[in-house]
Design a protein around this motif. Sequence first.
Motif, short mmCIF file in Angstrom:
data_model
loop_
_atom_site.label_atom_id
_atom_site.label_comp_id
_atom_site.label_asym_id
_atom_site.label_seq_id
_atom_site.Cartn_x
_atom_site.Cartn_y
_atom_site.Cartn_z
N TYR A 79 0.97 -1.17 -0.05
CA TYR A 79 -0.07 -0.16 -0.16
C TYR A 79 0.85 1.27 -0.03
CZ TYR A 79 -0.40 3.35 3.88
OH TYR A 79 -0.05 4.37 4.66
N SER A 88 0.82 12.80 -7.31
CA SER A 88 1.21 14.00 -6.35
C SER A 88 2.27 13.63 -5.37
CB SER A 88 -0.26 14.37 -5.64
OG SER A 88 -0.58 13.11 -4.92
N MET A 89 2.77 12.23 -5.17
CA MET A 89 3.75 12.05 -4.52
C MET A 89 5.23 11.86 -5.34
SD MET A 89 2.42 11.39 -1.31
CE MET A 89 2.00 9.76 -0.22
N LEU A 118 -4.09 -1.41 3.40
CA LEU A 118 -3.95 -0.83 4.73
C LEU A 118 -4.86 -1.26 5.74
CD1 LEU A 118 -2.51 0.75 6.78
CD2 LEU A 118 -3.30 2.77 5.88
N GLY A 148 2.34 4.04 10.73
CA GLY A 148 1.63 5.23 10.96
C GLY A 148 2.39 6.42 10.92
N ALA A 149 1.80 7.65 11.47
CA ALA A 149 2.38 8.83 11.53
C ALA A 149 3.41 8.55 12.37
CB ALA A 149 1.31 9.88 12.13
N VAL A 153 4.45 6.42 7.70
CA VAL A 153 3.82 7.77 7.02
C VAL A 153 4.64 8.96 7.67
CG1 VAL A 153 1.62 9.12 7.45
CG2 VAL A 153 1.42 6.79 6.91
N VAL A 157 6.27 11.96 5.15
CA VAL A 157 6.25 13.40 5.44
C VAL A 157 7.48 14.16 5.43
CG1 VAL A 157 5.25 15.11 6.97
CG2 VAL A 157 3.88 13.08 6.07
N ILE A 160 9.10 14.22 2.00
CA ILE A 160 8.38 15.33 1.03
C ILE A 160 8.94 16.67 1.48
CG2 ILE A 160 6.39 16.34 0.57
CD1 ILE A 160 4.96 13.66 0.49
N ILE B 31 3.80 19.17 10.88
CA ILE B 31 2.79 19.38 9.61
C ILE B 31 1.95 18.28 9.38
CG2 ILE B 31 4.80 18.54 7.71
CD1 ILE B 31 2.50 21.73 7.49
N LEU B 32 2.32 17.17 9.75
CA LEU B 32 1.27 16.04 9.68
C LEU B 32 0.36 15.93 10.63
CD1 LEU B 32 0.67 13.28 8.33
CD2 LEU B 32 2.34 12.19 9.73
N MET B 36 -3.62 16.35 9.95
CA MET B 36 -4.53 15.40 10.57
C MET B 36 -5.59 16.24 11.38
SD MET B 36 -1.86 12.42 11.49
CE MET B 36 -2.91 11.17 12.29
N HIS B 83 -9.67 11.64 1.71
CA HIS B 83 -9.20 11.15 0.62
C HIS B 83 -10.50 11.16 -0.55
CE1 HIS B 83 -5.97 7.95 1.89
NE2 HIS B 83 -5.86 9.15 2.07
N ASP B 107 -2.05 17.79 -2.18
CA ASP B 107 -2.40 16.49 -2.34
C ASP B 107 -1.73 15.30 -1.44
OD1 ASP B 107 -4.13 17.88 -4.17
OD2 ASP B 107 -3.66 16.86 -5.86
N ALA B 108 -0.32 15.60 -1.62
CA ALA B 108 0.46 14.49 -1.01
C ALA B 108 0.13 14.46 0.42
CB ALA B 108 1.95 14.60 -1.34
N MET B 109 0.24 15.62 1.28
CA MET B 109 -0.07 15.63 2.52
C MET B 109 -1.32 15.25 2.98
SD MET B 109 1.84 16.21 5.05
CE MET B 109 3.04 17.44 4.62
N ILE B 111 -3.14 13.05 1.29
CA ILE B 111 -3.18 11.49 1.28
C ILE B 111 -2.54 11.11 2.21
CG2 ILE B 111 -2.16 9.65 -0.08
CD1 ILE B 111 -2.32 11.26 -2.71
N LEU B 112 -1.33 11.64 2.88
CA LEU B 112 -0.71 10.99 3.92
C LEU B 112 -1.45 11.32 5.50
CD1 LEU B 112 2.81 12.03 2.89
CD2 LEU B 112 2.07 9.76 3.30
N ASP B 115 -3.94 8.58 5.53
CA ASP B 115 -3.27 7.24 5.76
C ASP B 115 -2.89 7.27 7.22
OD1 ASP B 115 -3.43 6.54 3.08
OD2 ASP B 115 -1.34 6.96 2.80
N GLY B 116 -2.49 8.46 7.98
CA GLY B 116 -1.97 8.45 9.19
C GLY B 116 -3.23 8.15 10.26
#
Lengths: 293, 293
Positions: A79, A88-89, A118, A148-149, A153, A157, A160, B31-32, B36, B83, B107-109, B111-112, B115-116
């Motif tokens: 995943y 976007s990634m 996931l 996870g975070a 994940v 971050v 990026i 930032i994550l 969230m 999402h 978009d990337a953040m 998605i993450l 996911d988080g």
Amino acid sequence: MTFLQTFTEVHIPKIDQQLTKQIQSINAPDILKEAMNYSLAAGGKRVRPLFLLAVLDFFKVQHSEATTVGAAIEMIHTYSLIHDDLPSMDNDDFRRGKLTNHKVYGDAMAILAGDGLLTYSFGVLSRLKSVSPDNKLELIQLMSEAAGAEGMVGGQVLDIESERKTISVEELETIHINKTGALLTFSIVAGAILASADAHAKKALKDFGFHIGLAFQIQDDILDIEGTTESLGKTAGKDVASEKNTYPALLTLDGAKMKRDWHYNQAIESLRLISSEPGLLDELAAFIVNRNK
Amino acid sequence: MTFLQTFTEVHIPKIDQQLTKQIQSINAPDILKEAMNYSLAAGGKRVRPLFLLAVLDFFKVQHSEATTVGAAIEMIHTYSLIHDDLPSMDNDDFRRGKLTNHKVYGDAMAILAGDGLLTYSFGVLSRLKSVSPDNKLELIQLMSEAAGAEGMVGGQVLDIESERKTISVEELETIHINKTGALLTFSIVAGAILASADAHAKKALKDFGFHIGLAFQIQDDILDIEGTTESLGKTAGKDVASEKNTYPALLTLDGAKMKRDWHYNQAIESLRLISSEPGLLDELAAFIVNRNK
């Protein structure tokens, strides 16, 4: 043929079968199952399940559901690749020599296939039959943290956020400890949990995982320079072209190799704390460091 | 003030506090955590945690971690919105009157962050202190099924697949049973598990959840026509503009209202199997059907 080769030739087909069986058993729209299976079936080295199985082999423990737990971890890994490859990634078109998930199924389905894998992986752990409730909950808790975070994940971050910035080796290390190290270490610790290992052995294996995870990532960076697109199954030289923060970029190629070897040696030292004789885990560690794809 | 108003005024701040506390406790890049928290803190009706708490109230059971379980479910719901709002999915710019996650964080953040939240929610359930291991595992297994390919994710896939096609009312129902119904029903069943309800009560509550989930979705479709962008906090009339399959589109507005009321009545009938007197769950069900946002 080395013991590792025999081991992987026996176990990789079992891991693959387990993954196929798990996906087939899901009651979901066909196109979603197809997208989920596409990336799982794209192969890969199955490093995480192999580490889990090698840890059980280390303790000489047979566990009927070890492959099932390995498959759950491989679902999480897969995943993460599907989501990482999205436009976007990292915007990658190829992975393991095949088109990436979103290139075949579109971005929306790729996001959902990742979400599905996931979510399903936690269900797999919750349904294990021959693991005690407390051990199942420990596996679920540690997998949530590793994936996870607070682990994978979070590492993505940081990765990026570090783009188009110069970062320190310490910062790069933090990225990889989380982005790839956490789940790899979890697969090793999961093996120790299934083997009912004691706290001392668990700690040594966790340290082993920490260092081999970093060696693994450094080798990944080295292969981006020394490997070919054909052998890697993904675009070689992409890190350099995109000015990505990598170990060779920060330490030179030779410096990266030294760091890789240092972490490899630390990993082996951790193993020697719990076993005087080199075995399968040593071979797997050496394979990680010497692989060319 | 109705009993429901008092109940929500007491509990929504507790749910909000629990969500904030959970996110603050995460050891992850700022930032994550911010991304969230952004969507969690955007408010919303907290329907799922409220149903869970109302079920415990129904059984007159106080449970110290009911809000924690409700928060885990709200994390799953919120991840799904993040999402779903992405450009490759529904491409929504506003949600609950605020910019959507990807409009603020990219978009990337987004998605993450999704996911988080998804990954963390399973960790929350695994760490519950005052729930038995077997009940925790049941919650995890059912949440995985409700949220994943066999539930919410699968429903979203069916929804995407049905775009620009004419589908039957039965097919639309299957979409919503999975896309919104499964997680809503899980929140109700989770309350029954925490209350140690017997099988008969669980079944009645599951049926209640099934029907109220459909009534909820039909009302959502009706509000897209009858509501305003201002009251909804998201673009009204979008379903019609995008020729989306909705209950009003397939059944006319009056037909949709009839179907909503039928499911509402079925839901109430299920409740009457386990309680002769209307109570909080009845009020919450009526609120779902009569809400204007």
